[in-house]
Design a protein around this motif. Sequence first.
Motif, PDB file in Angstrom:
ATOM      1  N   UNK A  30       0.860  -0.918  -0.039  1.00  0.00           N
ATOM      2  CA  UNK A  30       0.363  -0.080  -0.016  1.00  0.00           C
ATOM      3  C   UNK A  30       1.059   1.360   0.031  1.00  0.00           C
ATOM      4  N   UNK A  31       1.888   1.498   0.636  1.00  0.00           N
ATOM      5  CA  UNK A  31       2.797   2.065   0.673  1.00  0.00           C
ATOM      6  C   UNK A  31       3.341   2.627  -0.270  1.00  0.00           C
ATOM      7  N   UNK A  32       3.528   1.975  -1.139  1.00  0.00           N
ATOM      8  CA  UNK A  32       4.389   1.561  -2.706  1.00  0.00           C
ATOM      9  C   UNK A  32       3.456   2.344  -3.615  1.00  0.00           C
ATOM     10  N   UNK A  54       2.826   5.611  -2.618  1.00  0.00           N
ATOM     11  CA  UNK A  54       4.742   7.012  -2.901  1.00  0.00           C
ATOM     12  C   UNK A  54       4.413   6.777  -5.229  1.00  0.00           C
ATOM     13  N   UNK A  55       4.155   5.764  -5.583  1.00  0.00           N
ATOM     14  CA  UNK A  55       3.953   5.790  -6.740  1.00  0.00           C
ATOM     15  C   UNK A  55       2.890   6.893  -7.029  1.00  0.00           C
ATOM     16  N   UNK A  56       2.003   6.883  -6.700  1.00  0.00           N
ATOM     17  CA  UNK A  56       0.552   7.718  -7.553  1.00  0.00           C
ATOM     18  C   UNK A  56       0.698   9.357  -7.169  1.00  0.00           C
ATOM     19  N   UNK A  57       2.167   9.618  -5.783  1.00  0.00           N
ATOM     20  CA  UNK A  57       2.005  11.017  -5.290  1.00  0.00           C
ATOM     21  C   UNK A  57       2.792  11.400  -6.859  1.00  0.00           C
ATOM     22  N   UNK A  58       3.628   9.837  -6.928  1.00  0.00           N
ATOM     23  CA  UNK A  58       4.869  10.719  -8.574  1.00  0.00           C
ATOM     24  C   UNK A  58       4.333  11.067  -9.329  1.00  0.00           C
ATOM     25  N   UNK A  86      -0.736  15.577  -0.351  1.00  0.00           N
ATOM     26  CA  UNK A  86      -0.676  15.067   1.371  1.00  0.00           C
ATOM     27  C   UNK A  86      -0.427  13.255   1.226  1.00  0.00           C
ATOM     28  N   UNK A  87      -0.158  12.632   2.219  1.00  0.00           N
ATOM     29  CA  UNK A  87      -1.389  11.403   2.652  1.00  0.00           C
ATOM     30  C   UNK A  87      -1.222  10.977   3.893  1.00  0.00           C
TER      31      UNK A  87
END
Length: 370
Positions: free
Chosen positions: A222-224, A227-231, A247-248
């Motif tokens: 989920x964290x990854x 992270x990819x979504x924000x990027x 933010x998350x």
Amino acid sequence: MASSSVALHQRILAKASPDPQMTSLLLQKLPAEIRYEIFSYALTDYPDPDPDRAYGTSTLYTRPSYLAPRKSDTALLQTCRAIYLECWFLPFILREQVHWVVGNQHRAPPGYRFHEQLAKLTFSLHTIRAQQQRDFEIDRLHIFAQMFMIEGGQLHKLLTTPELRPRVITLTIRHADWWFWENDEPLRFEGEWIKRVSGSVPSSAGEIRIELESLERKKSQVDEIARQMKDKWSFRRTDGEILFAAESAVSRWRGTSRWGQQRWVRDETSEGIIDYYIVTVVFRPDAVLQRRRFEVSATAREYAERSMMVESDQLKLHNPEWSRIATDTPFLHEPQPELESEQESEQDITPRPDGWLDRLRRGRFSLWGS
């Protein structure tokens, strides 16, 4: 047309001007803006406290803040016609508009069918717009959606509903909404639908929240994904403004492992219990982020500028090295006879021809829900 065939609120609104009530301090002394705040407080929705209306515990749609249908106390609207004329539409625009974009009915509360609710939403928005003679916004739109329904265009269909102008849009992907969750497949989020939705987000949206929920043991996945979504991801509104990840936040909750007649022992942290892990990624308008001097991902900004030229694989969120848990008994069968009649086919996404739309067109429904 006979008055009995016209909706009650239409008959009230069609009457001559109400009594001005010159001695009323509420109507004559308080500014309209303050009255709006008072009326909004009185008409805000809340979970139905009736125990008979509570959702069952062994369902896919029961979760924190969604333990029962929401209702509005509309007694205020019965006090006088002057108040009714001023705020008859508030219960609708203040209520969180919740939609389950799912492939079968046991994934949504009893009686909910996406196509019917979309028609009702469209009719309600049109009715208010026609009466108010101006654009208006609703507070919140919350969507619970399965992956295949998102990728199939149903989210785009909902967001392009005429007159729909939510201030906050929340998209929740539940543990059982991910592709092939039954087989414990690694998490992945395709990107093709982003290009379809981009440009159709209402200009009223000042915030888009994507909630990514899975099992506690899949925390790293989920964290990854987050992270990819924000990027990589962004959303373009109809007015051209782009929303980037700002933010998350992390949250957790604990729920039952029993859904219908199955107990998912593979995913339990203790008998009958599953621990859930959620990351919420919040997207905000670029103009807002620039004022805050927030540094947006260079990749997300590049992809937003290239828009339709970006390959779908570039927007896909995944990790090919992730693996699944292989087990012969992911769940135990625990018959619950009272639920058997409620189960419907996984492919049953067609609304039933029960005359519902005819009743809606004749005005025999409430803008305020239950």
